[in-house]
Design a protein around this motif. Structure first.
Motif, short mmCIF file in Angstrom:
data_model
loop_
_atom_site.label_atom_id
_atom_site.label_comp_id
_atom_site.label_asym_id
_atom_site.label_seq_id
_atom_site.Cartn_x
_atom_site.Cartn_y
_atom_site.Cartn_z
N ALA A 138 -4.59 76.66 39.85
CA ALA A 138 -4.35 75.22 39.92
C ALA A 138 -3.18 74.86 39.02
CB ALA A 138 -5.59 74.47 39.48
N VAL B 172 -15.05 77.67 41.94
CA VAL B 172 -13.64 78.08 41.85
C VAL B 172 -12.75 76.88 41.59
CG1 VAL B 172 -11.73 79.16 43.09
CG2 VAL B 172 -14.03 80.11 43.30
N SER C 285 -12.41 87.58 41.97
CA SER C 285 -13.74 87.58 42.59
C SER C 285 -13.98 88.92 43.26
CB SER C 285 -13.85 86.46 43.61
OG SER C 285 -13.05 86.75 44.73
N MET D 296 -10.58 93.56 44.03
CA MET D 296 -10.60 92.24 43.40
C MET D 296 -9.45 91.38 43.94
SD MET D 296 -12.22 92.02 39.90
CE MET D 296 -13.78 92.80 39.55
N THR D 297 -9.76 90.17 44.26
CA THR D 297 -8.73 89.26 44.74
C THR D 297 -8.61 88.08 43.79
OG1 THR D 297 -10.42 88.22 46.11
CG2 THR D 297 -8.97 89.79 47.20
N ALA D 298 -7.39 87.63 43.62
CA ALA D 298 -7.17 86.51 42.70
C ALA D 298 -7.63 85.20 43.33
CB ALA D 298 -5.69 86.41 42.35
N VAL D 299 -8.23 84.38 42.56
CA VAL D 299 -8.62 83.04 43.03
C VAL D 299 -8.22 82.00 41.99
CG1 VAL D 299 -10.58 83.76 44.46
CG2 VAL D 299 -10.93 83.35 42.03
N ALA D 300 -8.36 80.75 42.39
CA ALA D 300 -8.18 79.62 41.48
C ALA D 300 -6.84 79.60 40.74
CB ALA D 300 -9.31 79.56 40.45
N VAL E 2 -3.73 73.21 35.55
CA VAL E 2 -4.25 73.99 34.42
C VAL E 2 -3.14 74.26 33.41
CG1 VAL E 2 -5.26 76.18 33.73
CG2 VAL E 2 -6.02 75.07 35.83
N SER F 97 -8.59 84.94 36.54
CA SER F 97 -9.75 84.74 37.42
C SER F 97 -9.66 85.70 38.59
CB SER F 97 -9.80 83.29 37.92
OG SER F 97 -8.70 83.03 38.75
#
Lengths: 176, 78
Positions: free
Chosen positions: A7, B47, B66, A1-5, A10, B64
């Motif tokens: 911002a 995303v 993926s 699993m790789t972290a995304v998003a 947020v 989060s």
């Protein structure tokens, strides 16, 4: 699993109260692809908890006539206009490549294949999310459209002054 | 990851813009403030879109990740 998003906005937004942003759309053209864009933006803006008002005028009004209505208007010219292009959210034409309905037919085929919602569905979702649609009184009169010709849940008809007031108080305004 | 207490799971797999956002917006209204909602989407555009949605609504994106073309987001209802 790789972290995304990740911002930065947020974090900032989740810390305090978020100011309600206002979006106003002048729905003018009534063409399929532009109506689609309008409905994507109104539903998404409402989902983002923006206050959304749409001033529906000229050809845009045709989108908001009930799908099952075939001929609208009181005199022969108004009736002729509705005869030449069938009103209703499901009967919009493309501005280019319409090819007697082939273009829209292909667009709807593609939309289905790629799980894209149709303008009518997005319109219903927009209404469920609280988007306000204001029909233009003057164009309703000119096209001979009555309140009962229009879909349920629209606001009372208004004029240009109300549209201008909405626009000047909005954070973003679009003419589509 | 770990042992988050997810109150609501929303599956937006296979759906295109803007449906994942609309489903999340509908879903989050059904849970109480402070509770967690998990959203699964396959649209790569979601995303950035969910980050924007979190920023605009104030529903914080708490986690989060993926894997295998699926994107998972966890939001805390504000």
């Amino acid at each position: 699993m790789t972290a995304v998003a990740t911002a930065p906005t947020v974090q900032a937004a989740s810390e305090g109260a978020v100011k309600t942003k206002k979006l106003v759309i002048i729905d003018y053209s009534g063409e399929l692809e532009k109506t689609w864009a309008t409905m994507i933006l109104t539903s998404t803006a409402a989902a983002m908890e923006m206050e959304v008002s749409v001033f529906v005028t000229f050809w845009g009004l045709q989108t908001f006539v009930k799908d099952k209505k075939r001929i609208t208007g009181q005199n022969w010219m108004q009736k002729m206009m509705s005869f030449m292009q069938r009103p209703g959210a499901s009967h919009r034409h493309l501005s280019q490549m319409n090819f007697l309905g082939m273009g829209p037919w292909m667009m709807f085929k593609l939309a289905k294949k790629y799980n894209v919602s149709k303008p009518k569905d997005l319109l219903e979702m927009s209404q469920a999310l609280g988007v306000k649609f204001y029909p233009c009184q003057m164009t309703m009169d000119m096209f001979g459209l009555k309140r009962e010709d229009m879909i349920d849940g629209m606001e009372e008809p208004v004029g240009a002054a109300t549209a201008l007031q909405l626009m000047t108080e909005a954070d973003s305004t679009l003419f589509i | 990851m770990g042992n988050l207490d997810i109150k609501l799971k929303v599956d937006a797999s296979g759906l295109s813009c803007p449906l994942p956002i609309l489903k999340a917006a509908q879903g989050v209204k059904t849970i109480a403030p402070g509770e967690l909602m998990e959203v699964i989407a396959t649209d790569p555009g979601s995303v950035k879109d969910f980050a924007a949605w979190a920023g605009s609504t104030g529903n914080a994106l708490v986690e989060s990740d993926s894997a295998d073309g699926k994107y998972r987001f966890v939001f805390r209802h504000k």
